[in-house]
Write an enzyme that holds these catalytic residues in place. Structure first.
Site, PDB file in Angstrom:
ATOM      1  N   GLU A  43       0.571  10.480  -6.456  1.00 40.72           N
ATOM      2  CA  GLU A  43       0.478  10.194  -7.891  1.00 40.72           C
ATOM      3  C   GLU A  43      -0.957  10.347  -8.396  1.00 40.72           C
ATOM      4  O   GLU A  43      -1.915  10.076  -7.680  1.00 40.72           O
ATOM      5  CB  GLU A  43       0.960   8.767  -8.140  1.00 40.72           C
ATOM      6  CG  GLU A  43       0.980   8.337  -9.589  1.00 40.72           C
ATOM      7  CD  GLU A  43       1.477   6.913  -9.771  1.00 40.72           C
ATOM      8  OE1 GLU A  43       1.828   6.559 -10.913  1.00 40.72           O
ATOM      9  OE2 GLU A  43       1.506   6.147  -8.785  1.00 40.72           O
ATOM     10  N   LYS A 111       7.340  10.143 -15.496  1.00 43.80           N
ATOM     11  CA  LYS A 111       7.643   8.826 -14.933  1.00 43.80           C
ATOM     12  C   LYS A 111       8.430   7.958 -15.909  1.00 43.80           C
ATOM     13  O   LYS A 111       8.009   7.735 -17.044  1.00 43.80           O
ATOM     14  CB  LYS A 111       6.328   8.140 -14.541  1.00 43.80           C
ATOM     15  CG  LYS A 111       6.490   6.833 -13.774  1.00 43.80           C
ATOM     16  CD  LYS A 111       5.115   6.295 -13.382  1.00 43.80           C
ATOM     17  CE  LYS A 111       5.213   5.026 -12.551  1.00 43.80           C
ATOM     18  NZ  LYS A 111       3.863   4.525 -12.186  1.00 43.80           N
ATOM     19  N   CYS A 152       6.183   6.415  -7.929  1.00 43.80           N
ATOM     20  CA  CYS A 152       5.671   5.075  -7.649  1.00 43.80           C
ATOM     21  C   CYS A 152       6.639   3.945  -8.021  1.00 43.80           C
ATOM     22  O   CYS A 152       7.597   3.695  -7.307  1.00 43.80           O
ATOM     23  CB  CYS A 152       4.312   4.901  -8.326  1.00 43.80           C
ATOM     24  SG  CYS A 152       3.270   3.621  -7.543  1.00 43.80           S
TER      25      CYS A 152
END
Length: 276
Positions: A43, A111, A152
Site C-alpha cells: 500500500e 480502497k 489493508c
C-alpha cells in the site's frame, strides 16, 4: 488458474518519491530475474509522509508511467500495491492498479474501507480526513488467474472477499500498511481466515519500518487455499518468491467444498462487481 510464480515485495516507503521508485525498479528487476510473472507491491508504495494529498497524482502520471515501463521492460504483470490518486475537486483515492506486460492498465481498484479507528491504549487514525472511499468491488482477470483486489483495512470485511470469490476470484491480493500494534494481534489471523473460508490463495504485500505516525508491521505473506503459510517475510524490506499451483487450489476446493455448500436460499450477499 494456471501455475504461475509470484513475487511479493515488502518495502519501507517513505517521503522521498524518487527513492521509493528507485527501490521499486530494483525489486522488480530482482523478482523478474527470479522468474516471477506477477509482481506485487504494498500500500502507498509511492509516498508515505505528512503531505499525502500534495503527493497525489493523476493517472497517468510519473509513478504510473514508471510502473508501466517496468512491466514492459521485464514482460511481467505488476500490481502496484496502491498509490495516492488525485481526484479533481476533492479528496484523493487510495488506488490499486494492475499493469500488463504491454504496459497498459488492466484493472483499477479504489480502497473501499478507510482506516478510521481509535486503538485501545494507542493512537487514533482517520484516513477519511485525507482519502475518499471507492465504490466498486473489483475482480481482475489476467490470463493466468482471477484476482480479487483489496487494500489493508479491507481485510476486516469478509463479505468483500466472498463476493470476489463468488465472481470467480482464485487469488486474493491484499496490499497493506498495517500498524505493528494491530499486525501483531490480527494480521496473520485475518489473512489465513480469508484464505480458509474462501479456499483461495492470499497474497499479502506489506510495508515495514517507521512511518510518520506508527511503525509498520511487515510480515508479508503468501498463503495457500488451506490456510498454510507458503512464505513469510520478516520486518525488513524483502521479496518473497513462490509458485502458485492450480492443482493445489482445485484439490482444496474439492476436499472442502464450502463455496458450493453455501445456503444461498437463506442468505444473499449482493453488490456491484467490476470485472477487468
Amino acid at each position: 488458474m494456471e501455475n504461475f510464480k509470484a513475487g511479493i515485495v515488502q518495502m519501507n516507503s517513505g517521503p522521498d518519491v524518487e527513492e521509493n521508485m528507485r527501490a521499486v525498479r530494483e525489486y522488480t528487476a530482482y523478482a523478474a530475474a527470479e522468474g516471477a510473472k506477477f509482481i506485487m507491491f504494498p500500500e502507498t508504495v509511492d509516498y508515505i509522509g505528512a503531505q499525502m494529498g500534495k503527493h497525489a497524482e493523476r493517472i497517468p502520471g510519473y509513478v504510473t508511467r514508471t510502473f508501466a515501463g517496468l512491466a514492459r521492460r521485464h514482460g511481467v504483470y505488476i500490481h502496484c500495491g496502491s498509490i495516492t490518486e488525485a481526484a479533481p475537486g476533492g479528496r484523493p483515492f487510495n488506488t490499486t492498479l494492475l499493469f500488463a506486460p504491454d504496459g497498459q492498465i488492466r484493472a483499477l481498484y479504489r480502497k473501499l474501507h478507510l482506516f478510521d479507528v481509535e486503538l485501545e491504549n494507542g493512537p487514533s487514525f482517520r484516513e477519511s480526513d485525507e482519502i475518499a472511499p471507492g465504490s466498486e468491488i473489483v475482480v481482475a482477470e489476467p490470463h493466468f488467474a482471477s484476482l480479487g483486489l483489496s487494500i489493508c483495512y479491507d481485510i476486516r470485511f469478509p463479505e468483500l472477499y466472498r463476493m470476489q470469490v463468488q465472481n470467480g476470484a482464485e487469488v486474493l491480493c491484499v496490499a497493506a500498511n498495517f500498524t505493528r500494534e494491530t499486525g501483531e494481534k490480527h494480521w496473520e489471523t485475518l489473512l489465513r481466515a480469508r484464505a480458509v473460508e474462501n479456499t483461495s490463495y492470499v497474497l499479502a504485500a506489506g510495508q515495514c519500518g517507521m512511518k510518520r505516525a506508527f511503525e509498520a508491521y511487515g510480515h508479508s505473506m503468501i498463503i495457500d487455499p488451506l490456510g498454510q503459510i507458503v512464505a513469510e517475510a520478516g520486518e525488513e524490506p524483502e521479496v518473497l518468491i513462490a509458485e502458485l499451483d492450480r492443482e493445489r487450489l482445485e484439490n482444496a476446493r474439492m476436499s472442502l467444498p464450502c463455496l458450493t455448500g453455501r445456503r444461498q436460499d437463506v442468505y444473499q450477499i449482493s453488490g456491484r462487481i467490476q470485472k477487468y
